[in-house]
Design a protein around this motif. Structure first.
Motif, PDB file in Angstrom:
ATOM      1  N   THR A  75      22.404   0.500 -27.251  1.00 25.24           N
ATOM      2  CA  THR A  75      22.470  -0.672 -28.242  1.00 25.24           C
ATOM      3  C   THR A  75      23.620  -1.582 -28.071  1.00 25.24           C
ATOM      4  O   THR A  75      24.824  -1.234 -27.433  1.00 25.24           O
ATOM      5  N   GLY A  76      23.771  -2.706 -28.573  1.00 23.91           N
ATOM      6  CA  GLY A  76      24.807  -3.532 -28.798  1.00 23.91           C
ATOM      7  C   GLY A  76      24.697  -4.565 -27.338  1.00 23.91           C
ATOM      8  O   GLY A  76      23.377  -4.726 -26.954  1.00 23.91           O
ATOM      9  N   ALA A  77      25.595  -5.482 -27.300  1.00 24.15           N
ATOM     10  CA  ALA A  77      25.446  -6.432 -26.293  1.00 24.15           C
ATOM     11  C   ALA A  77      26.427  -6.366 -25.071  1.00 24.15           C
ATOM     12  O   ALA A  77      26.416  -7.204 -24.394  1.00 24.15           O
ATOM     13  N   ALA A  78      26.947  -5.134 -24.841  1.00 23.34           N
ATOM     14  CA  ALA A  78      27.973  -5.123 -23.693  1.00 23.34           C
ATOM     15  C   ALA A  78      27.836  -3.541 -23.434  1.00 23.34           C
ATOM     16  O   ALA A  78      27.901  -2.617 -24.108  1.00 23.34           O
ATOM     17  N   PHE A  79      27.805  -3.345 -22.060  1.00 19.47           N
ATOM     18  CA  PHE A  79      27.733  -2.039 -21.660  1.00 19.47           C
ATOM     19  C   PHE A  79      28.875  -1.505 -20.443  1.00 19.47           C
ATOM     20  O   PHE A  79      28.698  -2.204 -19.467  1.00 19.47           O
ATOM     21  N   PRO A  80      30.115  -1.260 -20.618  1.00 23.05           N
ATOM     22  CA  PRO A  80      30.995  -0.889 -19.756  1.00 23.05           C
ATOM     23  C   PRO A  80      30.535   0.171 -18.421  1.00 23.05           C
ATOM     24  O   PRO A  80      29.947   1.035 -18.868  1.00 23.05           O
ATOM     25  N   GLY A  81      30.856  -0.273 -17.151  1.00 25.40           N
ATOM     26  CA  GLY A  81      30.832   0.556 -16.410  1.00 25.40           C
ATOM     27  C   GLY A  81      31.882   1.684 -16.126  1.00 25.40           C
ATOM     28  O   GLY A  81      33.113   1.228 -16.298  1.00 25.40           O
ATOM     29  N   HIS A  82      31.750   2.889 -16.027  1.00 22.02           N
ATOM     30  CA  HIS A  82      33.036   3.742 -15.695  1.00 22.02           C
ATOM     31  C   HIS A  82      33.718   3.488 -14.383  1.00 22.02           C
ATOM     32  O   HIS A  82      34.806   3.751 -14.168  1.00 22.02           O
ATOM     33  N   GLY A  83      32.894   3.203 -13.088  1.00 25.98           N
ATOM     34  CA  GLY A  83      33.538   2.622 -11.913  1.00 25.98           C
ATOM     35  C   GLY A  83      34.091   4.000 -11.269  1.00 25.98           C
ATOM     36  O   GLY A  83      35.046   3.832 -10.771  1.00 25.98           O
ATOM     37  N   GLU A  84      33.387   5.200 -11.232  1.00 27.71           N
ATOM     38  CA  GLU A  84      33.879   6.324 -10.737  1.00 27.71           C
ATOM     39  C   GLU A  84      33.440   6.436  -9.192  1.00 27.71           C
ATOM     40  O   GLU A  84      32.332   5.843  -8.808  1.00 27.71           O
ATOM     41  N   PHE A  85      33.740   7.300  -8.658  1.00 28.36           N
ATOM     42  CA  PHE A  85      33.406   7.958  -7.307  1.00 28.36           C
ATOM     43  C   PHE A  85      33.231   6.747  -6.364  1.00 28.36           C
ATOM     44  O   PHE A  85      32.517   6.585  -5.480  1.00 28.36           O
ATOM     45  N   GLY A  86      34.390   5.570  -6.528  1.00 27.99           N
ATOM     46  CA  GLY A  86      34.350   4.850  -5.860  1.00 27.99           C
ATOM     47  C   GLY A  86      33.387   3.670  -5.712  1.00 27.99           C
ATOM     48  O   GLY A  86      33.350   2.618  -5.055  1.00 27.99           O
ATOM     49  N   VAL A  87      32.769   3.588  -6.916  1.00 23.88           N
ATOM     50  CA  VAL A  87      31.818   2.502  -7.322  1.00 23.88           C
ATOM     51  C   VAL A  87      32.648   1.557  -7.949  1.00 23.88           C
ATOM     52  O   VAL A  87      33.474   1.887  -8.654  1.00 23.88           O
ATOM     53  N   PRO A  88      32.545   0.419  -7.522  1.00 26.30           N
ATOM     54  CA  PRO A  88      33.296  -0.830  -8.038  1.00 26.30           C
ATOM     55  C   PRO A  88      33.156  -0.853  -9.372  1.00 26.30           C
ATOM     56  O   PRO A  88      31.927  -0.862 -10.000  1.00 26.30           O
ATOM     57  N   LYS A  89      34.084  -1.342 -10.142  1.00 27.52           N
ATOM     58  CA  LYS A  89      34.064  -1.437 -11.707  1.00 27.52           C
ATOM     59  C   LYS A  89      33.418  -2.831 -12.087  1.00 27.52           C
ATOM     60  O   LYS A  89      33.802  -3.841 -11.504  1.00 27.52           O
ATOM     61  N   ARG A  90      32.297  -2.308 -12.727  1.00 27.03           N
ATOM     62  CA  ARG A  90      31.354  -3.747 -13.351  1.00 27.03           C
ATOM     63  C   ARG A  90      31.124  -3.409 -14.853  1.00 27.03           C
ATOM     64  O   ARG A  90      30.411  -2.571 -14.600  1.00 27.03           O
ATOM     65  N   ASP A  91      31.011  -4.678 -15.402  1.00 28.75           N
ATOM     66  CA  ASP A  91      30.466  -4.209 -16.892  1.00 28.75           C
ATOM     67  C   ASP A  91      29.378  -4.988 -16.913  1.00 28.75           C
ATOM     68  O   ASP A  91      29.113  -6.080 -16.283  1.00 28.75           O
ATOM     69  N   TYR A  92      28.640  -4.847 -17.950  1.00 30.82           N
ATOM     70  CA  TYR A  92      27.204  -5.291 -17.763  1.00 30.82           C
ATOM     71  C   TYR A  92      27.127  -5.990 -19.292  1.00 30.82           C
ATOM     72  O   TYR A  92      27.495  -5.148 -20.441  1.00 30.82           O
ATOM     73  N   THR A  93      26.214  -7.180 -19.363  1.00 35.34           N
ATOM     74  CA  THR A  93      25.826  -7.500 -20.723  1.00 35.34           C
ATOM     75  C   THR A  93      24.301  -7.158 -21.053  1.00 35.34           C
ATOM     76  O   THR A  93      23.939  -6.933 -20.296  1.00 35.34           O
ATOM     77  N   GLY A  94      24.157  -7.223 -22.254  1.00 32.48           N
ATOM     78  CA  GLY A  94      22.846  -6.759 -22.693  1.00 32.48           C
ATOM     79  C   GLY A  94      22.208  -8.029 -23.569  1.00 32.48           C
ATOM     80  O   GLY A  94      22.815  -9.212 -23.518  1.00 32.48           O
TER      81      GLY A  94
END
Length: 379
Positions: A75-94
């Motif tokens: 729920t809410g309007a934003a979902f942060p990415g953990h950016g772990e295991f070499g995955v590029p850090k990217r946050d997402y909107t809802g």
């Protein structure tokens, strides 16, 4: 009414953010996977979704045994990415209010899912999103399924959850064009002696049934045998079933299957086949409260009766009493004026109002009566 305009199911692994090195055959397999994701990305973009619902899990980044839902709706309007295991850090909107509406609709449909405000997303969400939203963006709605920590939901329960989720998504009006992605598996072992093994026979049998639309048959498989033969990572086929149920899919087109050894995972990429027409009646989604997002206000009230510093600042009418809490001017005014009736009219949770009033020695029932808010029950 809304419609599901696109659906897919794919594998994921943090390792897939990097191309394999060394073995040219493995590199060729990975390249075919990337090509399949690229085609899937183009197909998704052409569908012009207002939201992409992503069904995935978590790997001890967000949840653990201290508080472990079986299903959760972001729920809410934003979902942060953990950016772990070499995955590029990217946050997402809802889409504001969508998660709340879907959560309420699923509970009304008989599925006691949790609501997870601003649900942080680990690589199970972000890996496929990195590939599908490469060079463009779309709002997301994360749906979490516990595929990691026993006890896990039954396979058939996940399929049923998906079908109910599809009904709720079609009934809501905040995002008219909905895309759905289920992600996980296929065969792989995580943190176990078998890590590195890929059960190609299992993967092909699963994909054959999935492509043919035999979802109920797969939902009847022995879940313990799935894990025994295809690894603890194969428990994530639950997310594929959930996506297929939500889409009312008739089958799937397998865009790629590659046992990429460097990624220690059998990688499947499929696009679900949607029914041409579907006129079944769906249940309306129930409203999740006032349209205005009052989460920051409710978080402040949640902390207020537990933190003497907040109480002292408000009592002293300190100029910085509300700094750092994300409150707007109207909310600050209502708190300064101890306007309990307005808090109630805004849809703030009554228990938070009661606690706030009790800490300040206020009579909330009298405040309601003074506003003309009369009891709706009893004599």
């Amino acid at each position: 009414m809304s419609e599901i305009v696109w659906a897919a199911a794919t594998a994921h692994t943090g390792a897939m953010m990097r191309a394999p090195k060394g073995d040219p055959d493995d590199l060729a397999r990975a390249d075919r996977v990337f090509q399949a994701f690229s085609a899937l990305s183009a197909s998704l973009r052409a569908a012009r979704p207002d939201v992409l619902v992503v069904v995935a899990t978590d790997h001890f980044l967000t949840f653990d045994q201290a508080a472990l839902p079986v299903f959760a709706i972001g729920t809410g309007a934003a979902f942060p990415g953990h950016g772990e295991f070499g995955v590029p850090k990217r946050d997402y909107t809802g889409v504001p209010g969508l998660g709340e509406s879907v959560h309420a609709g699923m509970v009304a449909a008989g599925f006691d899912a949790a609501g997870a405000r601003g649900l942080p997303l680990d690589h199970s969400f972000s890996c496929p999103l990195q590939l599908l939203l490469a060079g463009w963006d779309a709002p997301v709605l994360p749906v979490y399924v516990n595929c990691t920590i026993e006890p896990l939901p039954r396979l058939d329960r996940c399929l049923a959850f998906g079908r109910a989720l599809g009904d709720v998504l079609r009934a809501q009006e905040r995002a008219p064009r909905v895309a759905v992605l289920g992600t996980g598996g296929l065969s792989h072992w995580v943190g176990m002696p078998e890590t590195g093994h890929i059960n190609r026979d299992f993967d092909r049998r699963f994909l054959e049934g999935f492509a043919a639309g035999r979802f109920d048959e797969i939902a009847g498989w022995n879940a313990a045998e799935v894990v025994s033969s295809a690894g603890n990572g194969a428990a994530e086929i639950r997310n594929w079933l959930l996506a297929a149920g939500a889409a009312r899919a008739t089958g799937a087109r397998v865009a790629a299957y590659e046992p990429v050894q460097a990624w220690v995972t059998g990688i499947g990429v499929t696009e679900l086949l949607l029914p041409e027409t579907d006129t079944r009646e769906v249940l309306p989604a129930r409203a999740g409260g006032a349209d205005r997002d009052r989460h920051a206000l409710e978080r402040y009230l949640f902390r207020f009766d537990k933190e003497p510093a907040l109480q002292a600042a408000l009592r002293a009418d300190a100029g910085d009493a509300f700094d750092g809490h994300g409150l707007d001017d109207e909310e600050r005014r209502v708190l300064r004026e101890r306007d309990l009736a307005t808090l109630y009219e805004w849809g703030v949770h009554p228990l938070l109002i009661r606690n706030f009033a009790g800490t300040l020695g206020l009579r909330y029932v009298q405040a309601y009566r003074d506003r003309g808010l009369l009891p709706r029950h009893g004599n």
